[in-house]
Design a protein around this motif. Structure first.
Motif, PDB file in Angstrom:
ATOM      1  N   PRO A  94      27.967  26.833 -47.706  1.00 28.91           N
ATOM      2  CA  PRO A  94      28.031  26.332 -46.327  1.00 28.91           C
ATOM      3  C   PRO A  94      29.445  25.965 -45.890  1.00 28.91           C
ATOM      4  CG  PRO A  94      26.659  24.891 -47.705  1.00 28.91           C
ATOM      5  CD  PRO A  94      27.072  26.029 -48.559  1.00 28.91           C
ATOM      6  N   ALA A  95      30.264  25.502 -46.835  1.00 27.33           N
ATOM      7  CA  ALA A  95      31.654  25.186 -46.475  1.00 27.33           C
ATOM      8  C   ALA A  95      32.374  26.469 -46.064  1.00 27.33           C
ATOM      9  CB  ALA A  95      32.365  24.521 -47.650  1.00 27.33           C
ATOM     10  N   LEU A  96      32.145  27.531 -46.817  1.00 25.54           N
ATOM     11  CA  LEU A  96      32.770  28.814 -46.482  1.00 25.54           C
ATOM     12  C   LEU A  96      32.245  29.324 -45.146  1.00 25.54           C
ATOM     13  CD1 LEU A  96      34.484  31.297 -47.057  1.00 25.54           C
ATOM     14  CD2 LEU A  96      32.604  32.214 -48.419  1.00 25.54           C
ATOM     15  N   TRP A  97      30.948  29.171 -44.939  1.00 27.72           N
ATOM     16  CA  TRP A  97      30.365  29.634 -43.682  1.00 27.72           C
ATOM     17  C   TRP A  97      31.032  28.930 -42.499  1.00 27.72           C
ATOM     18  CZ3 TRP A  97      28.251  33.529 -41.599  1.00 27.72           C
ATOM     19  CH2 TRP A  97      27.595  33.431 -40.365  1.00 27.72           C
ATOM     20  N   LYS A  98      31.221  27.628 -42.631  1.00 25.11           N
ATOM     21  CA  LYS A  98      31.879  26.880 -41.541  1.00 25.11           C
ATOM     22  C   LYS A  98      33.299  27.393 -41.314  1.00 25.11           C
ATOM     23  CE  LYS A  98      29.398  22.523 -42.187  1.00 25.11           C
ATOM     24  NZ  LYS A  98      29.530  21.139 -42.681  1.00 25.11           N
ATOM     25  N   ALA A  99      34.009  27.658 -42.415  1.00 26.09           N
ATOM     26  CA  ALA A  99      35.382  28.154 -42.273  1.00 26.09           C
ATOM     27  C   ALA A  99      35.382  29.524 -41.593  1.00 26.09           C
ATOM     28  CB  ALA A  99      36.064  28.229 -43.633  1.00 26.09           C
ATOM     29  N   LEU A 100      34.419  30.370 -41.963  1.00 22.27           N
ATOM     30  CA  LEU A 100      34.344  31.708 -41.357  1.00 22.27           C
ATOM     31  C   LEU A 100      34.064  31.614 -39.864  1.00 22.27           C
ATOM     32  CD1 LEU A 100      32.244  33.656 -44.016  1.00 22.27           C
ATOM     33  CD2 LEU A 100      34.630  34.088 -43.402  1.00 22.27           C
ATOM     34  N   VAL A 101      33.136  30.741 -39.515  1.00 25.77           N
ATOM     35  CA  VAL A 101      32.809  30.572 -38.096  1.00 25.77           C
ATOM     36  C   VAL A 101      34.048  30.087 -37.347  1.00 25.77           C
ATOM     37  CG1 VAL A 101      31.432  29.247 -36.437  1.00 25.77           C
ATOM     38  CG2 VAL A 101      30.357  30.153 -38.507  1.00 25.77           C
ATOM     39  N   ALA A 102      34.744  29.109 -37.937  1.00 29.06           N
ATOM     40  CA  ALA A 102      35.917  28.540 -37.269  1.00 29.06           C
ATOM     41  C   ALA A 102      37.030  29.574 -37.137  1.00 29.06           C
ATOM     42  CB  ALA A 102      36.419  27.328 -38.048  1.00 29.06           C
ATOM     43  N   ALA A 103      37.146  30.458 -38.126  1.00 27.14           N
ATOM     44  CA  ALA A 103      38.207  31.460 -38.082  1.00 27.14           C
ATOM     45  C   ALA A 103      37.809  32.665 -37.234  1.00 27.14           C
ATOM     46  CB  ALA A 103      38.552  31.911 -39.505  1.00 27.14           C
ATOM     47  N   GLY A 104      36.584  32.675 -36.737  1.00 29.09           N
ATOM     48  CA  GLY A 104      36.126  33.802 -35.930  1.00 29.09           C
ATOM     49  C   GLY A 104      35.811  35.021 -36.777  1.00 29.09           C
ATOM     50  N   LEU A 105      35.493  34.808 -38.034  1.00 28.61           N
ATOM     51  CA  LEU A 105      35.257  35.938 -38.934  1.00 28.61           C
ATOM     52  C   LEU A 105      33.815  36.010 -39.427  1.00 28.61           C
ATOM     53  CD1 LEU A 105      38.318  36.407 -41.283  1.00 28.61           C
ATOM     54  CD2 LEU A 105      37.321  38.032 -39.690  1.00 28.61           C
ATOM     55  N   ALA A 106      32.943  35.182 -38.886  1.00 28.96           N
ATOM     56  CA  ALA A 106      31.556  35.219 -39.330  1.00 28.96           C
ATOM     57  C   ALA A 106      30.853  36.390 -38.654  1.00 28.96           C
ATOM     58  CB  ALA A 106      30.876  33.906 -38.969  1.00 28.96           C
ATOM     59  N   LYS A 133      51.082  37.038 -43.650  1.00 34.30           N
ATOM     60  CA  LYS A 133      50.930  37.517 -42.272  1.00 34.30           C
ATOM     61  C   LYS A 133      50.241  36.520 -41.350  1.00 34.30           C
ATOM     62  CE  LYS A 133      50.578  42.400 -43.560  1.00 34.30           C
ATOM     63  NZ  LYS A 133      49.692  43.553 -43.761  1.00 34.30           N
ATOM     64  N   SER A 134      49.546  35.541 -41.905  1.00 32.92           N
ATOM     65  CA  SER A 134      48.750  34.663 -41.045  1.00 32.92           C
ATOM     66  C   SER A 134      49.626  33.663 -40.302  1.00 32.92           C
ATOM     67  CB  SER A 134      47.698  33.920 -41.874  1.00 32.92           C
ATOM     68  OG  SER A 134      48.328  33.109 -42.837  1.00 32.92           O
ATOM     69  N   THR A 135      49.107  33.177 -39.181  1.00 33.89           N
ATOM     70  CA  THR A 135      49.863  32.224 -38.379  1.00 33.89           C
ATOM     71  C   THR A 135      49.200  30.853 -38.304  1.00 33.89           C
ATOM     72  OG1 THR A 135      48.806  33.211 -36.461  1.00 33.89           O
ATOM     73  CG2 THR A 135      51.041  33.909 -36.908  1.00 33.89           C
ATOM     74  N   GLY A 136      48.050  30.720 -38.922  1.00 30.51           N
ATOM     75  CA  GLY A 136      47.391  29.414 -38.886  1.00 30.51           C
ATOM     76  C   GLY A 136      46.268  29.360 -39.890  1.00 30.51           C
ATOM     77  N   GLU A 137      45.501  28.289 -39.867  1.00 30.62           N
ATOM     78  CA  GLU A 137      44.380  28.173 -40.798  1.00 30.62           C
ATOM     79  C   GLU A 137      43.327  27.241 -40.239  1.00 30.62           C
ATOM     80  OE1 GLU A 137      46.794  26.652 -44.030  1.00 30.62           O
ATOM     81  OE2 GLU A 137      45.832  24.702 -43.861  1.00 30.62           O
ATOM     82  N   VAL A 138      42.142  27.321 -40.822  1.00 31.00           N
ATOM     83  CA  VAL A 138      41.061  26.400 -40.475  1.00 31.00           C
ATOM     84  C   VAL A 138      40.473  25.868 -41.777  1.00 31.00           C
ATOM     85  CG1 VAL A 138      40.445  27.543 -38.320  1.00 31.00           C
ATOM     86  CG2 VAL A 138      39.360  28.256 -40.454  1.00 31.00           C
ATOM     87  N   MET A 139      39.686  24.796 -41.653  1.00 27.41           N
ATOM     88  CA  MET A 139      39.085  24.219 -42.853  1.00 27.41           C
ATOM     89  C   MET A 139      37.591  24.022 -42.608  1.00 27.41           C
ATOM     90  SD  MET A 139      40.270  20.611 -44.518  1.00 27.41           S
ATOM     91  CE  MET A 139      39.148  19.251 -44.577  1.00 27.41           C
ATOM     92  N   GLY A 140      36.801  24.296 -43.618  1.00 30.09           N
ATOM     93  CA  GLY A 140      35.358  24.047 -43.565  1.00 30.09           C
ATOM     94  C   GLY A 140      34.986  23.134 -44.726  1.00 30.09           C
ATOM     95  N   VAL A 141      34.188  22.116 -44.458  1.00 32.93           N
ATOM     96  CA  VAL A 141      33.825  21.148 -45.512  1.00 32.93           C
ATOM     97  C   VAL A 141      32.318  21.014 -45.585  1.00 32.93           C
ATOM     98  CG1 VAL A 141      34.179  18.797 -46.340  1.00 32.93           C
ATOM     99  CG2 VAL A 141      35.812  19.800 -44.774  1.00 32.93           C
ATOM    100  N   ASP A 142      31.808  20.962 -46.792  1.00 29.20           N
ATOM    101  CA  ASP A 142      30.388  20.647 -46.977  1.00 29.20           C
ATOM    102  C   ASP A 142      30.175  20.184 -48.409  1.00 29.20           C
ATOM    103  OD1 ASP A 142      27.511  20.544 -46.638  1.00 29.20           O
ATOM    104  OD2 ASP A 142      27.771  21.938 -44.979  1.00 29.20           O
ATOM    105  N   ARG A 143      28.919  20.041 -48.793  1.00 27.84           N
ATOM    106  CA  ARG A 143      28.639  19.545 -50.147  1.00 27.84           C
ATOM    107  C   ARG A 143      28.673  20.660 -51.192  1.00 27.84           C
ATOM    108  NH1 ARG A 143      29.417  14.617 -50.030  1.00 27.84           N
ATOM    109  NH2 ARG A 143      28.574  13.505 -48.260  1.00 27.84           N
ATOM    110  N   THR A 144      28.468  21.894 -50.724  1.00 26.45           N
ATOM    111  CA  THR A 144      28.506  23.018 -51.670  1.00 26.45           C
ATOM    112  C   THR A 144      29.363  24.141 -51.082  1.00 26.45           C
ATOM    113  OG1 THR A 144      26.473  23.833 -50.712  1.00 26.45           O
ATOM    114  CG2 THR A 144      26.269  22.604 -52.789  1.00 26.45           C
ATOM    115  N   PHE A 145      29.627  25.128 -51.932  1.00 24.68           N
ATOM    116  CA  PHE A 145      30.563  26.192 -51.593  1.00 24.68           C
ATOM    117  C   PHE A 145      30.144  27.007 -50.358  1.00 24.68           C
ATOM    118  CE2 PHE A 145      31.804  30.673 -52.126  1.00 24.68           C
ATOM    119  CZ  PHE A 145      33.181  30.538 -52.075  1.00 24.68           C
TER     120      PHE A 145
END
Ligand SMILES: Nc1ncnc2c1ncn2[C@@H]1O[C@H](COP(=O)(O)OP(=O)(O)O)[C@@H](O)[C@H]1O
Ligand SMILES: [Mg+2]
Length: 745
Positions: free
Chosen positions: A590-602, A576-588
């Motif tokens: 914070p990387a997920l947190w960045k992805a959530l913020v970018a996707a508007g889901l934080a 169902k999705s129409t796009g994606e974002v990526m979050g990168v960091d040294r550990t799981f």
């Protein structure tokens, strides 16, 4: 474009351009299809020709909505043969995405242009042009034997070989043969914006049925790249990225890239992205004409333009085209689920047990043998009928009935394995195979790979499981054999690895993995497709797996649900999705947190979390509720869930269900106090009206709505850790600090 005229130069055009939006309603059969001030399209196509009629028909050919050509009619229209009745019923309400076909249908029934204009307010100029197409089809082509003059006129009006064949009762190949015999073939005109007054320098062409050809075959070594057409769910911008990279890789090797695509939104159709661009539909007819114009044999790269390009490989090969890389036979084998099943069985590759069924009784038989739940899907997809999970015989019977109604004869029934889903992208030269990386999905199998959060490198694989995955990949790549890119999805369940699907092409995750690992997947695939080897490129490794660096990257899906009314937002096996974002960091975390913020889901840092989950999920939701509670959120829940929350000693506010005659829950979601909703659908696709309304309310109020407990747990993890720290640095810097990863030999 001329490198002589200035920006103030008034363009003079000797061509017509038609753009048609691409809507996602083939995926969302239940959605509100009316068009208004809210944009609903996910992409678009563009076509160029000398007349409006021809450009419109070309754009239609580019849309790629299965089975929906010029002559298509919805089943519900068929009984309205009277033009006035048809206009009343189907052209009077709000416009819908299929209005163009409604116009064709009304005109076919003899509706006058004025009558249509009165209802639709569409300009008579357009209606007359569309009427001309319809009249020509009905009066000149229908049931006639083609003559050279008739065929030439039809082609000038933009009729495809396939439509001419249907109307005259021939096969497409016969129409093609007649055209060749009578010398009716397209020429190519340059897009110059100045009506040939100046010489344009952009090698940007469109086909048309006229005399003078402005595109003499490109001299020197060259290769054709098939693009991916309009952006839609399941085939987004990632394939444009791969096409553009493949053009660069060809150039690096001294080969002129020739691009074919119909999508004006993409970089691949920038006139400087390739040595030459053919702005034409991606179908057999137009690719064959391009190859003919370039003078065969020109190698064709079909593995970068998604499914669109891949699907063309077979027929192009049959016509004598030269598919570079993985052969058309190997592609066909991997693409046909039944054939692939037998092939994999023979290789001893484990796959989820299942079978095909042509009747409800057969389907029930297969399901009984493998055990419920089962995953069902049509063996080919028509009219938006997708994949579903059936939890019992009732679900299965209902699915079968609606599949039959949608015109799907055969259904595939597989055991639903609720394990961990992992996915990889690899490149192979048929002998050596390099896995660039293994990604683990956050959500268990059953949520489409395109809608899953995915983490690279996989966080929870045992070394033995990882080795098994690489070994299976090597075996599949060598046996098919693959010469180029390869994407495989697996399920890992209680120590066993099952192969779900093999795609012998660039995949959605190629750009993601390329960015995070630095392995130039596309460029390696181009090299291999043109005859080089991984060893030559310095990328052959004994262990077959590119070493993981010190980075963790998260891919999060992005949805357009707020714009598509009446679409249920829960995640399932249908993408169902129409796009994606990526979050990168040294550990799981914070990387997920960045992805959530970018996707508007934080979720916001404090507030109310509404929890209302199906009974099957009650036990599993406890740690999630505890997590939110310890982070200081207030828990709100419906009766059943609230009792559970109390039983673990956490304070909870109870809210009545919609079914109990109260709107409180929707009011809460819309109030701004609620910062996250956790709602899981009840089993199967049976009516879950309450859940649907809750999920819709959340989406429309832009409150993060988590429909999978795996995602919810990950969000808790990210929230906990993001309170700690995350770093911000350019990607290159993150990568530069990785251990040096020289290729082993
Ligand atoms: N046997 C199965 N058990 C559990 N989940 C499955 C099974 N088959 C498919 N799925 C789920 O459905 C999704 C789509 O299936 P897949 O075979 O990859 O089709 P496609 O990608 O062509 O739509 C997968 O990503 C996976 O989550
Ligand atoms: Mg898949």
């Amino acid at each position: 474009m001329t490198k002589k005229t200035t920006a103030a130069f008034e363009p003079a055009l000797d061509y017509v351009v038609v753009k048609i939006p691409r809507w996602p309603f083939d995926k969302f059969a239940a959605a509100d299809r009316s068009l208004g001030t809210q944009m609903k399209a996910t992409g678009e196509v563009m076509a160029i020709d000398r007349s409006f009629e021809a450009a419109l028909q070309k754009a239609l050919r580019s849309l790629e909505v299965k089975g929906q050509g010029l002559l298509w009619e919805a089943p519900s229209w068929v009984s309205s043969a009277d033009p006035t009745e048809f206009i009343d019923k189907f052209l009077s309400g709000a416009p819908t995405d299929d209005r163009l076909w409604r116009l064709f249908a009304a005109l076919r029934r003899g509706a006058p242009v004025d009558a249509i204009h009165d209802r639709t307010r569409i300009d008579r100029w357009f209606l007359r042009k569309i009427a001309r197409i319809v009249r020509f089809a009905e009066d000149e082509l229908q049931g006639r034997t083609p003559t050279p003059a008739l065929l030439r006129t039809a082609k000038r009006l933009g009729f495809s070989d396939a439509d001419i064949a249907t109307l005259t009762g021939m096969l497409s190949e016969d129409v093609r043969r007649l055209r060749t015999q009578w010398g009716i073939r397209p020429v190519y005109k340059m897009v110059d914006t100045c009506a040939a007054e100046f010489e344009a320098v952009t090698p940007y062409f469109y086909s048309t049925y006229e005399q003078e050809n402005e595109a003499a075959p490109l001299p020197g070594p060259k290769a054709v790249i098939l693009g991916s057409g309009p952006i839609r769910i399941g085939q987004g911008i990632e394939f444009d990225c791969c096409c553009v990279q493949s053009a660069g890789a060809l150039r690096d090797r001294g080969i002129a890239p020739i691009m074919v695509n119909s999508n004006p939104e993409t970089v691949s159709t920038d006139f400087d992205a390739s040595a030459r661009l053919y702005f034409d539909p991606l179908d057999e007819e137009s690719i064959a004409a391009v190859l003919e114009n370039e003078g065969t044999p020109v190698p064709v790269l079909a593995q970068f333009g998604g499914q669109t390009a891949l699907n063309l490989a077979d027929r192009l090969a049959a016509m004598g085209g030269e598919i570079a890389g993985t052969s058309a036979d190997a592609i066909a084998l991997a693409e046909d689920r039944r054939r692939f099943h037998d092939f994999a069985d023979a290789l001893g590759i484990p796959q989820p047990p299942g079978g095909t069924a042509e009747s409800p009784a057969e389907a029930l038989g297969v399901a009984k043998k493998v055990g419920y739940p089962v995953l069902v899907r049509p063996s080919y997809v028509l009219g938006g009928r997708g994949m579903e999970i059936a939890y019992g015989p009732d679900d299965l019977a209902r699915y079968f009935r609606s599949a039959l109604e949608a015109g799907t004869g055969r259904v595939l029934v597989d055991k639903y394995l609720r394990g961990k889903e992992v996915e990889l992208d690899a490149v192979s030269d048929g002998r050596d195979t390099l896995v660039a990386g293994i990604m683990e999905h956050i959500e268990r199998a059953g949520v489409h790979s395109g809608d899953s959060y995915a983490v690279y490198p996989a966080q929870n694989l045992l070394p033995a499981e990882r080795d098994e995955i690489v070994e299976l990949t090597r075996r599949i790549a060598a046996a098919l054999p693959v010469k180029g890119l390869l994407n495989i999805q697996f399920i890992v369940e209680s120590g066993r690895v099952w192969v779900l699907e093999v795609n012998p092409r660039a995949s959605r995750t190629v750009p993601f993995l390329t960015k995070v690992t630095g392995v130039p997947l596309v460029s390696l695939a181009v090299a291999v497709a043109l005859g080089s080897t991984l060893a030559d490129q310095g990328y052959a490794r004994d262990d077959g797996l590119w070493p993981e660096g010190s980075l963790v990257a998260l891919k999060a899906p992005v949805f357009s649900m707020a714009k598509l009314l009446d679409v249920d937002t829960y995640l399932g096996p249908e993408m169902k999705s129409t796009g994606e974002v990526m979050g990168v960091d040294r550990t799981f975390a914070p990387a997920l947190w960045k992805a959530l913020v970018a996707a508007g889901l934080a979720p916001a840092r404090s507030g109310k979390v509404l929890v209302t989950v199906a009974d099957k999920d009650k036990a599993e939701v406890v740690p999630i509720i505890e997590g939110f509670h310890w982070l200081g959120y207030d828990i709100v829940a419906t009766a059943g869930t609230a009792a559970l929350v109390r039983s673990v000693g956490i304070d909870v506010t109870e809210v009545r269900k919609l079914a109990e005659g109260s709107q409180d829950i929707l009011t809460l979601i819309r109030s701004g106090e609620c910062v996250a909703v956790i709602n899981t659908p009840t089993l199967g696709k049976t009516v879950d009206r309450d859940g649907f309304l809750i999920r819709r309310a959340a989406v429309e109020a832009r409150v993060p709505c988590l429909t999978s407990l795996d995602t919810a747990l990950a969000v808790v993890t990210a929230l906990r850790a993001s309170a700690v720290t995350h770093t911000v640095a350019p990607l290159a810097e993150y990568r530069a600090q990785e251990p040096v990863t020289a290729a082993a030999d």
